[in-house]
Each structure stands twice: as C-alpha cells, then as structure tokens.
Scaffold this motif. Structure first.
Motif, short mmCIF file in Angstrom:
data_model
loop_
_atom_site.label_atom_id
_atom_site.label_comp_id
_atom_site.label_asym_id
_atom_site.label_seq_id
_atom_site.Cartn_x
_atom_site.Cartn_y
_atom_site.Cartn_z
N ALA A 112 10.80 -10.07 5.63
CA ALA A 112 9.44 -10.46 6.00
C ALA A 112 8.37 -9.78 5.15
CB ALA A 112 9.19 -10.12 7.47
N VAL A 113 8.78 -8.92 4.23
CA VAL A 113 7.81 -8.16 3.44
C VAL A 113 6.86 -9.08 2.68
CG1 VAL A 113 7.53 -6.58 1.49
CG2 VAL A 113 9.23 -6.09 3.25
N GLU A 114 7.40 -10.11 2.04
CA GLU A 114 6.55 -11.02 1.26
C GLU A 114 5.57 -11.77 2.17
OE1 GLU A 114 8.60 -13.64 -1.35
OE2 GLU A 114 9.65 -12.04 -2.43
N THR A 115 6.04 -12.19 3.34
CA THR A 115 5.17 -12.90 4.27
C THR A 115 4.04 -12.00 4.76
OG1 THR A 115 7.00 -14.29 5.00
CG2 THR A 115 5.08 -14.17 6.45
N CYS A 116 4.37 -10.78 5.12
CA CYS A 116 3.35 -9.85 5.57
C CYS A 116 2.34 -9.56 4.46
CB CYS A 116 3.99 -8.55 6.05
SG CYS A 116 4.87 -8.68 7.61
N THR A 117 2.83 -9.43 3.24
CA THR A 117 1.95 -9.17 2.11
C THR A 117 0.99 -10.34 1.90
OG1 THR A 117 3.65 -7.80 1.05
CG2 THR A 117 1.87 -8.61 -0.34
N ALA A 118 1.50 -11.56 2.02
CA ALA A 118 0.65 -12.74 1.87
C ALA A 118 -0.38 -12.82 3.00
CB ALA A 118 1.51 -14.01 1.86
N ASN A 119 0.03 -12.45 4.21
CA ASN A 119 -0.88 -12.50 5.35
C ASN A 119 -2.01 -11.49 5.23
OD1 ASN A 119 0.54 -14.57 6.57
ND2 ASN A 119 1.71 -13.22 7.92
N LEU A 120 -1.75 -10.42 4.48
CA LEU A 120 -2.78 -9.39 4.32
C LEU A 120 -4.01 -9.96 3.61
CD1 LEU A 120 -3.35 -6.33 4.77
CD2 LEU A 120 -2.61 -5.97 2.41
N ALA A 121 -3.83 -11.03 2.86
CA ALA A 121 -4.96 -11.66 2.18
C ALA A 121 -5.99 -12.19 3.17
CB ALA A 121 -4.46 -12.78 1.28
N LYS A 122 -5.60 -12.31 4.43
CA LYS A 122 -6.52 -12.80 5.46
C LYS A 122 -7.47 -11.71 5.93
CE LYS A 122 -2.93 -15.95 7.11
NZ LYS A 122 -2.01 -16.28 8.23
N LEU A 123 -7.22 -10.48 5.50
CA LEU A 123 -8.06 -9.35 5.91
C LEU A 123 -8.98 -8.93 4.78
CD1 LEU A 123 -5.70 -9.10 8.05
CD2 LEU A 123 -6.23 -6.67 8.06
N HIS A 124 -10.18 -8.51 5.16
CA HIS A 124 -11.10 -7.95 4.17
C HIS A 124 -10.60 -6.59 3.74
CE1 HIS A 124 -14.84 -7.00 2.14
NE2 HIS A 124 -14.82 -5.83 2.74
N THR A 125 -10.44 -6.40 2.43
CA THR A 125 -10.03 -5.10 1.90
C THR A 125 -11.04 -4.63 0.86
OG1 THR A 125 -8.59 -6.22 0.31
CG2 THR A 125 -7.56 -5.41 2.31
N PRO A 126 -11.21 -3.32 0.68
CA PRO A 126 -10.52 -2.27 1.43
C PRO A 126 -10.87 -2.31 2.91
CG PRO A 126 -12.32 -1.34 0.12
CD PRO A 126 -12.17 -2.76 -0.31
N PHE A 127 -9.94 -1.82 3.75
CA PHE A 127 -10.17 -1.82 5.18
C PHE A 127 -11.43 -1.00 5.48
CE2 PHE A 127 -5.33 -1.58 5.00
CZ PHE A 127 -5.17 -2.97 5.01
N ASP A 128 -12.25 -1.50 6.37
CA ASP A 128 -13.43 -0.73 6.76
C ASP A 128 -13.04 0.48 7.60
OD1 ASP A 128 -16.00 -2.32 5.94
OD2 ASP A 128 -14.58 -3.82 6.67
N VAL A 129 -12.09 0.29 8.52
CA VAL A 129 -11.64 1.38 9.38
C VAL A 129 -10.12 1.35 9.48
CG1 VAL A 129 -11.68 2.38 11.70
CG2 VAL A 129 -13.75 1.31 10.78
N LEU A 130 -9.50 2.49 9.27
CA LEU A 130 -8.07 2.68 9.49
C LEU A 130 -7.90 3.80 10.50
CD1 LEU A 130 -4.98 2.44 8.82
CD2 LEU A 130 -5.40 4.12 7.00
N ILE A 131 -7.18 3.52 11.59
CA ILE A 131 -6.91 4.54 12.60
C ILE A 131 -5.42 4.85 12.57
CG2 ILE A 131 -7.06 5.18 15.02
CD1 ILE A 131 -9.17 3.00 15.38
N LEU A 132 -5.11 6.09 12.24
CA LEU A 132 -3.72 6.54 12.19
C LEU A 132 -3.41 7.47 13.35
CD1 LEU A 132 -3.35 7.37 8.38
CD2 LEU A 132 -2.38 5.40 9.59
N GLY A 133 -2.16 7.48 13.74
CA GLY A 133 -1.64 8.48 14.66
C GLY A 133 -0.67 9.37 13.89
N MET A 134 0.01 10.23 14.60
CA MET A 134 0.99 11.12 13.98
C MET A 134 2.04 11.50 15.01
SD MET A 134 0.41 14.96 12.46
CE MET A 134 0.22 15.57 14.15
#
Length: 230
Positions: A112-134
């Motif tokens: 699914a890596v290629e599909t997910c990569t293609a779907n990322l084009a639907k998002l505005h980049t660079p991301f305005d906000v990234l929230i990470l956990g740990m």
C-alpha cells in the motif's frame, strides 16, 4: 534545532491552550494558501485534545487531516487510529474537515506504500501542523527502534514518504510517515502527558543514538514544541 518546553498544570489547561494554538496556525494557513493541513497521531493521549479541538470555530471545510501512522487493521477495529480520529476529532464543527486515511484494501502494508504516497497529494504540504506522540521506548509515529525498517525510516537521503513497519515489541503491522516526510512540516508539536513520558524524553534529549530512540532524530532535525502536563 531546539526543543521549546510548554509545561501545563493540568491536561485540561494543556488541551485548551493547545487546541487554540492549532486553530490559530490552521487559520493562518487557510488565509495564506486557501487550505491548511493537520497531521495527527493516535494513542490515548490526544483523545481529549481532539474532542476539544472538534468544538472550536474554524472553516474546517478548508482543512485536510491525516495520520502520522496507522496500525494495519480494518478501520472499524478498536486498534485503528482512523477509528479514534473519526470518533474524537471529526465531530461537531470539525466534521466538515477532509480526512485522508492511510489504511487501504491491501492485506499487507508493503503493498500500500505507493497508494498512500499518491493519496498524500491530496494534502497541502508542507504540513501546517504535525502532532507527534512518543512511546516508552522512544518511538514516534511508527518508527520503532525494534523494527528492521528503522534505518530506512530515518534515512533522510531516501525519497520515501511512507514505510511499512513490523514492530517486534508491539502488535500489528504499521504504515508510517518517514522521518523526512514528518520533517516536511511548518510546526511540529510533541504531545506528552505523565511523569514517565517526561523521563523518557529527558533520556532522549541527553543521548545521541537516533536508532535507539527515534524521537531523537526529530529533535535533532527540527524545532519542536513540547506540550506536556503531568
């Protein structure tokens, strides 16, 4: 690169302040580019934040939301990050947002890596906000130190956006944004609660091996805003 610590007395105070900060950034992104993007993480910690965020006034129809990583389970599975995000965040006012999930019809995340990569084009980049956990082991997104794929996930020279990960210390295959994809963000937040997570972070800050604690790779490569409450 720097870690700016924002420490709060309670999770309620953290969530209220954090939600407003996110909305302010997304509003600025919409005003500047017509759309804004928000990439979130799963787990228990952000549930209350998502619920608070969902009720804040914003032109959510102009916001794209996606995940930093996903467990490779069906979207109705309790382990699914998408299920949690739909239940806690894509409600109330935020129901109007455009959500781009990671789980596809593929049985194996590698396919699914290629599909997910293609779907990322639907998002505005660079991301305005990234929230990470740990995690307690220092992993972030699904970049696990125990996985065979960790070197690929942290490789900033590669052009991978997503990577399929098989942790050996946690259940489920995963799909995760790679380090360079995570770093393609204007504002990176690390959202933690509890003294134990603060101790893990302190250990990460003091050490050097990024493969031992992958959160170090983010801290060493970007300006990060820590949002923490006991």
């Amino acid at each position: 690169m720097s870690l700016n610590e924002n420490n709060f007395q309670s999770t309620d105070e953290l969530n209220a302040t954090f939600a407003q900060s996110i909305v302010d950034i997304l509003t600025a992104g919409i005003n500047e580019n017509g759309r804004a993007s928000l990439v979130v993480s799963g787990g228990r910690t952000p549930k209350a934040l998502f619920n608070a965020l969902s009720k804040v006034a914003l032109d959510w129809s102009k916001v794209d939301i996606s995940l930093a990583d996903e467990r490779w389970v069906e979207t109705d599975d309790d382990a699914s990050n998408e299920k949690m995000v739909r239940r806690e965040l894509l409600q109330n006012k935020a129901a109007a947002a455009n959500f781009v999930g990671l789980k596809t019809e593929h049985d194996n995340a590698k396919d699914a890596v290629e599909t997910c990569t293609a779907n990322l084009a639907k998002l505005h980049t660079p991301f305005d906000v990234l929230i990470l956990g740990m995690g307690e082991d220092g992993h972030t997104a699904s970049l696990f130190p125990c996985s065979e794929q960790i070197h690929q996930g942290l490789d900033q020279g590669a052009r991978r956006t997503y990577i399929a990960v098989q942790p050996t210390t946690a259940p489920n295959q995963r799909m995760s944004l790679t380090l360079p994809a995570l770093l393609n963000s204007k504002n990176i937040f690390l959202h933690l609660t509890g003294d134990s997570k603060k101790q893990v972070l302190d250990k990460a800050v003091k050490g050097g091996d990024e493969h031992e604690m992958p959160i170090r790779a983010v801290l060493n490569s970007a300006d990060v805003e820590l949002m923490w409450a006991p």
